[in-house]
Write a protein that holds these residues in place. Structure first.
Motif, PDB file in Angstrom:
ATOM      1  N   UNK A   1     -17.178   5.472  -0.985  1.00 33.69           N
ATOM      2  CA  UNK A   1     -16.907   6.882  -1.248  1.00 33.69           C
ATOM      3  C   UNK A   1     -15.559   7.295  -0.642  1.00 33.69           C
ATOM      4  N   UNK A   2     -14.769   7.976  -1.468  1.00 31.35           N
ATOM      5  CA  UNK A   2     -13.474   8.492  -1.036  1.00 31.35           C
ATOM      6  C   UNK A   2     -13.382   9.900  -1.605  1.00 31.35           C
TER       7      UNK A   2
ATOM      8  N   UNK B   1       0.855  -1.196   0.000  1.00 27.78           N
ATOM      9  CA  UNK B   1       0.000   0.000   0.000  1.00 27.78           C
ATOM     10  C   UNK B   1       0.882   1.233   0.000  1.00 27.78           C
ATOM     11  N   UNK B   2       0.478   2.235  -0.773  1.00 28.01           N
ATOM     12  CA  UNK B   2       1.232   3.480  -0.845  1.00 28.01           C
ATOM     13  C   UNK B   2       0.250   4.634  -0.984  1.00 28.01           C
ATOM     14  N   UNK B   3       0.459   5.715  -0.245  1.00 20.46           N
ATOM     15  CA  UNK B   3      -0.428   6.866  -0.323  1.00 20.46           C
ATOM     16  C   UNK B   3      -1.700   6.682   0.481  1.00 20.46           C
ATOM     17  N   UNK B   4      -2.738   7.420   0.093  1.00 24.42           N
ATOM     18  CA  UNK B   4      -4.009   7.426   0.827  1.00 24.42           C
ATOM     19  C   UNK B   4      -5.031   6.528   0.130  1.00 24.42           C
ATOM     20  N   UNK B   5      -5.690   5.674   0.896  1.00 24.34           N
ATOM     21  CA  UNK B   5      -6.764   4.831   0.383  1.00 24.34           C
ATOM     22  C   UNK B   5      -7.899   4.830   1.397  1.00 24.34           C
ATOM     23  N   UNK B   6      -9.142   4.598   0.951  1.00 26.65           N
ATOM     24  CA  UNK B   6     -10.260   4.555   1.903  1.00 26.65           C
ATOM     25  C   UNK B   6     -10.219   3.286   2.744  1.00 26.65           C
ATOM     26  N   UNK B   7     -10.969   3.310   3.832  1.00 30.65           N
ATOM     27  CA  UNK B   7     -10.999   2.163   4.729  1.00 30.65           C
ATOM     28  C   UNK B   7     -11.552   0.921   4.045  1.00 30.65           C
TER      29      UNK B   7
END
Length: 385
Positions: A17-18, A6-12
């Motif tokens: 919706x993100x 995983x890299x950066x921002x991802x939703x839960x």
């Protein structure tokens, strides 16, 4: 094929919706192999990755086959491929079949003004000379001499080279490039007997996100044609991603050779595989330690495979007149082995410093016009010297 990253921002939760700070949605993209039945990653873009604004006329870049059928040993001087400024123009397909294309390239300039996507094939780029950074929508991968760069098909990328001295050995694979199955547990972890482990696999890092509008050209190869597709947003606008399908780097210098009391067969050098072919790494190693061992490889019949060897560096005791970047091809149907005198010369040797990449294909390879232009015509008779 690689492990989860995983890299950066991802939703839960996936497929939920993100939103950006202004309340608008990020655009989710599923990047999957073999439909929805194998490895995949989820990427989150600032803009939909679908906004095509114009297209160019396609260009035919399919290799021209010079010899479809043959049965003799061949050798090619890879460094006779002349440098070209443009990365795509520098790529020269040498040997091809329906499973993979073997390509040599000597680009002298970084990729500027466009991005590239191979929509047909995974790519394994072996860096023989040069260093730089592979830039993709997944982030950045610094590379150096001896690195394998494995790029899943459909990945958009640019390469930035540190200087103009670059030599690449490339395999375009029309099936996913995988770790050998015998190296993996039933759950996908690399096992203890594997010659490398997850610590050796380098995932993308430093994910810069370019939230830019404009005209961005992605040259896309499909079925031997190169299509110029212009998009309205920068393709590297990803703010985060996670999954198991992404480009990665692995150094041939991190491959741990498997040795024995007597000469070990080529499968101990296996590094990657695809449908109907394998890739092996021949690395510096101690020779066999039986008191009567013969370090030189024994003569062997290529019953059902073509054996291609790309010589990188070092001293090759089984071959005469080896040069850096040389390719030998020993086709299925006739035996091959050490050159005259090599067997006796090898006895008593303690180690080898050789470095080479081997590609064994289980369907015959065809010579292209580019291969004919760099061939050593006397190689097939070199065992009679």
């Amino acid at each position: 094929m690689p492990y989860y990253h995983k890299l950066g921002k991802v939703p839960h939760k996936r497929h939920t919706q993100f939103r950006k700070s202004d309340g608008t949605l990020y655009s989710e993209q599923l990047f999957s192999t073999e439909g929805f039945s194998n490895d995949y990653s989820l990427l989150y873009h600032c803009h939909p990755p679908t906004q095509i604004i114009s297209t160019d006329e396609p260009i035919n870049v399919a290799p021209v086959v010079a010899e479809e059928k043959m049965l003799k040993h061949r050798s090619f001087e890879g460094f006779k491929i002349k440098p070209e400024e443009d990365y795509l123009q520098s790529r020269r397909a040498i040997l091809v079949n329906n499973d993979c294309h073997v390509v040599l390239a000597a680009p002298s300039e970084s990729m500027n003004g466009y991005f590239f996507k191979n929509a047909d094939a995974d790519e394994m780029i072996f860096v023989h000379e040069g260093k730089g950074v592979l830039r993709t929508m997944y982030g950045e991968l610094p590379f150096d001499y001896g690195d394998y760069l494995v790029i899943p098909r459909g990945t958009i990328y640019q390469i930035q080279f540190a200087d103009n001295h670059n030599r690449l050995f490339i395999v375009e694979s029309f099936s996913p490039i995988r770790f050998p199955k015998r190296y993996l547990s039933k759950y996908g972890q690399l096992l203890e007997h594997a010659p490398y482990c997850e610590r050796d696999i380098r995932a993308p890092q430093n994910l810069p996100s370019f939230d830019e509008k404009g005209d961005f050209l992605i040259k896309t190869k499909k079925k031997g044609m190169l299509y110029g597709i212009h998009y309205g947003h920068h393709p590297f606008d990803v703010v985060g991603w996670d999954g198991c399908c992404y480009p990665f780097a692995f150094s041939i210098h991190d491959f741990e050779p498997i040795t024995g009391r007597v000469h070990q067969p080529p499968p101990v050098h296996q590094t990657f595989e695809g449908n109907n072919y394998v890739v092996c790494s021949f690395c510096p190693r101690l020779f066999d330690y039986h008191p009567q061992a013969v370090p030189a490889p024994y003569n062997h019949s290529n019953i059902d495979s073509d054996e291609l060897l790309y010589y990188v560096d070092g001293d090759f005791m089984s071959r005469k007149n080896v040069t850096r970047g040389m390719i030998t091809l020993h086709p299925g149907g006739i035996p091959h082995g050490p050159h005259p005198g090599a067997v006796e010369k090898s006895i008593g040797a303690k180690e080898t410093k050789e470095l080479a990449v081997m590609v064994d294909t289980f369907h015959p390879l065809q010579l292209t016009m580019e291969a004919v232009m760099i061939e050593n015509p006397d190689y097939t008779m070199s065992w009679a010297e």
